[in-house]
Design an enzyme around this catalytic site. Structure first.
Site, short mmCIF file in Angstrom:
data_model
loop_
_atom_site.label_atom_id
_atom_site.label_comp_id
_atom_site.label_asym_id
_atom_site.label_seq_id
_atom_site.Cartn_x
_atom_site.Cartn_y
_atom_site.Cartn_z
N LEU A 213 -3.50 -7.00 -7.34
CA LEU A 213 -2.95 -8.11 -8.12
C LEU A 213 -4.01 -9.08 -8.62
O LEU A 213 -3.69 -10.14 -9.14
CB LEU A 213 -1.91 -8.86 -7.27
CG LEU A 213 -0.68 -8.00 -6.92
CD1 LEU A 213 0.28 -8.79 -6.05
CD2 LEU A 213 0.01 -7.50 -8.17
N ILE B 114 -9.12 -7.57 -12.85
CA ILE B 114 -10.35 -6.78 -12.70
C ILE B 114 -11.47 -7.43 -13.51
O ILE B 114 -11.30 -7.69 -14.70
CB ILE B 114 -10.12 -5.34 -13.20
CG1 ILE B 114 -9.33 -4.57 -12.13
CG2 ILE B 114 -11.41 -4.60 -13.47
CD1 ILE B 114 -10.13 -4.36 -10.85
N HIS C 37 1.56 1.10 -13.22
CA HIS C 37 2.38 -0.06 -13.60
C HIS C 37 3.85 0.36 -13.50
O HIS C 37 4.21 1.45 -13.98
CB HIS C 37 2.03 -0.52 -15.02
CG HIS C 37 2.80 -1.73 -15.45
ND1 HIS C 37 2.50 -3.00 -14.99
CD2 HIS C 37 3.89 -1.84 -16.24
CE1 HIS C 37 3.38 -3.84 -15.51
NE2 HIS C 37 4.24 -3.17 -16.27
N ASN D 203 1.65 2.98 -2.60
CA ASN D 203 0.98 3.92 -3.54
C ASN D 203 -0.27 4.51 -2.89
O ASN D 203 -0.57 5.69 -3.07
CB ASN D 203 0.65 3.20 -4.85
CG ASN D 203 1.87 3.12 -5.76
OD1 ASN D 203 2.25 4.11 -6.37
ND2 ASN D 203 2.50 1.97 -5.81
N GLY E 8 0.79 -1.24 0.00
CA GLY E 8 0.00 0.00 0.00
C GLY E 8 0.81 1.28 0.00
O GLY E 8 0.33 2.33 0.42
N LYS F 194 -17.07 -16.17 -9.91
CA LYS F 194 -18.23 -15.35 -10.28
C LYS F 194 -18.82 -14.65 -9.03
O LYS F 194 -19.13 -13.46 -9.06
CB LYS F 194 -19.30 -16.24 -10.92
CG LYS F 194 -20.14 -15.54 -11.96
CD LYS F 194 -20.78 -16.52 -12.95
CE LYS F 194 -21.73 -15.76 -13.86
NZ LYS F 194 -21.06 -14.62 -14.54
N ASN G 71 -4.66 2.57 -13.37
CA ASN G 71 -3.71 1.62 -12.77
C ASN G 71 -2.31 2.22 -12.83
O ASN G 71 -1.98 2.98 -13.74
CB ASN G 71 -3.75 0.30 -13.58
CG ASN G 71 -2.79 -0.75 -13.05
OD1 ASN G 71 -2.79 -1.03 -11.85
ND2 ASN G 71 -1.95 -1.29 -13.92
N ASP H 278 -2.94 -4.00 -19.04
CA ASP H 278 -1.89 -2.96 -19.16
C ASP H 278 -1.89 -2.29 -20.53
O ASP H 278 -0.84 -1.86 -21.03
CB ASP H 278 -0.50 -3.57 -18.91
CG ASP H 278 -0.36 -4.10 -17.50
OD1 ASP H 278 0.47 -5.01 -17.30
OD2 ASP H 278 -1.08 -3.63 -16.62
C1 GRF Z 1 4.12 -1.41 -7.03
O1 GRF Z 1 5.37 -1.65 -7.61
C2 GRF Z 1 3.15 -1.04 -8.12
O2 GRF Z 1 3.71 -0.43 -9.22
C3 GRF Z 1 2.65 -2.35 -8.53
O3 GRF Z 1 2.50 -3.09 -7.33
C4 GRF Z 1 3.53 -2.70 -6.44
C5 GRF Z 1 2.88 -2.61 -5.09
O4 GRF Z 1 2.95 -1.39 -4.54
N1 GRF Z 1 1.41 -2.22 -9.27
P1 GRF Z 1 2.21 -0.93 -3.19
O5 GRF Z 1 3.31 -0.67 -2.21
O6 GRF Z 1 1.29 -2.03 -2.72
O7 GRF Z 1 1.49 0.32 -3.59
#
Ligand code: GRF
Length: 199
Positions: free
Chosen positions: A91, A94, A110, A14, A12, A67, A108, A151
């Protein structure tokens, strides 16, 4: 006011960058209405709790079928009814129903300069291992809209990061997070909030 739901699966960081940017005013007219984690262990849930942000876990493992999980996720999103869904280290694939229902309202982050090192199998550390294996001198991060391809949605923002000689994949992951991800994701949300505010 831009109502945002943030989907997480792990550390988390981000999410934390978004929380901090709302708090320090780099993101205006925005509220994080809810955090949805794909698992109960995600440290992002601790970050949400510390920030006083409502958080729920909707884990695929908690449902009999995929589902049922996908319906639960869509139902929760529709209950909150966000203007924007942010995948921040999420992860789980979606569900297409969510992509269709929230078209052009899902973004998203990436950890590469798309179209390099993206698509099936390119997530987390694997992205940086592939970048190092290829010997790129520049990598970075991308914020893009989520569509039905992995992506592949329209790119909103990118930021480049230099790849120093001898850096490890773990060090590169951290460098890309610090210098790119945690900068462009809040910036992208701030820009979308400004647009929302004008409409
Ligand atoms: C990050 O590298 C992000 O780019 C990728 O997942 C990783 C997890 O990051 N999508 P976070 O610390 O859980 O935000």
């Amino acid at each position: 006011m831009l109502r945002v739901v943030v989907l997480i699966s792990g550390g988390g960081t981000n999410l934390q960058a978004i929380i901090d940017a709302v708090r320090n005013g780099r993101i205006q007219n925005t509220e994080i209405a809810e955090v949805i984690s794909s698992g109960p262990e995600a440290y992002g849930l601790v970050r949400a709790a510390k920030a006083g942000v409502l958080a729920v876990t909707i884990s695929p493992k908690a449902f009999e079928t995929r589902k049922a999980f996908e319906k639960a996720l869509l139902d929760e999103l529709n209950r909150v009814n966000p203007d924007l869904i942010v995948l921040a280290g999420y992860l789980v694939k979606i569900p297409m129903d969510v992509v269709r229902e929230y078209e052009r309202r899902i973004i998203n982050i990436h950890p590469s300069l798309i179209p390099s090192f993206c698509g099936k199998g390119f997530y987390g550390l694997k992205v940086h291992e592939a970048a190092l294996a290829r010997g790129v001198k520049i990598t970075g991060a991308t914020v893009h809209y989520v569509d039905e391809e992995l992506d592949a949605g329209p790119i909103l923002k990118q930021k480049a990061v230099e790849v120093p000689e001898g850096i490890t994949a773990e060090e590169l992951q951290r460098k890309v997070m610090e210098e790119a991800e945690w900068v462009i994701l809040p910036e992208a949300i701030a820009e979308l909030a400004r647009k929302e505010n004008k409409e």
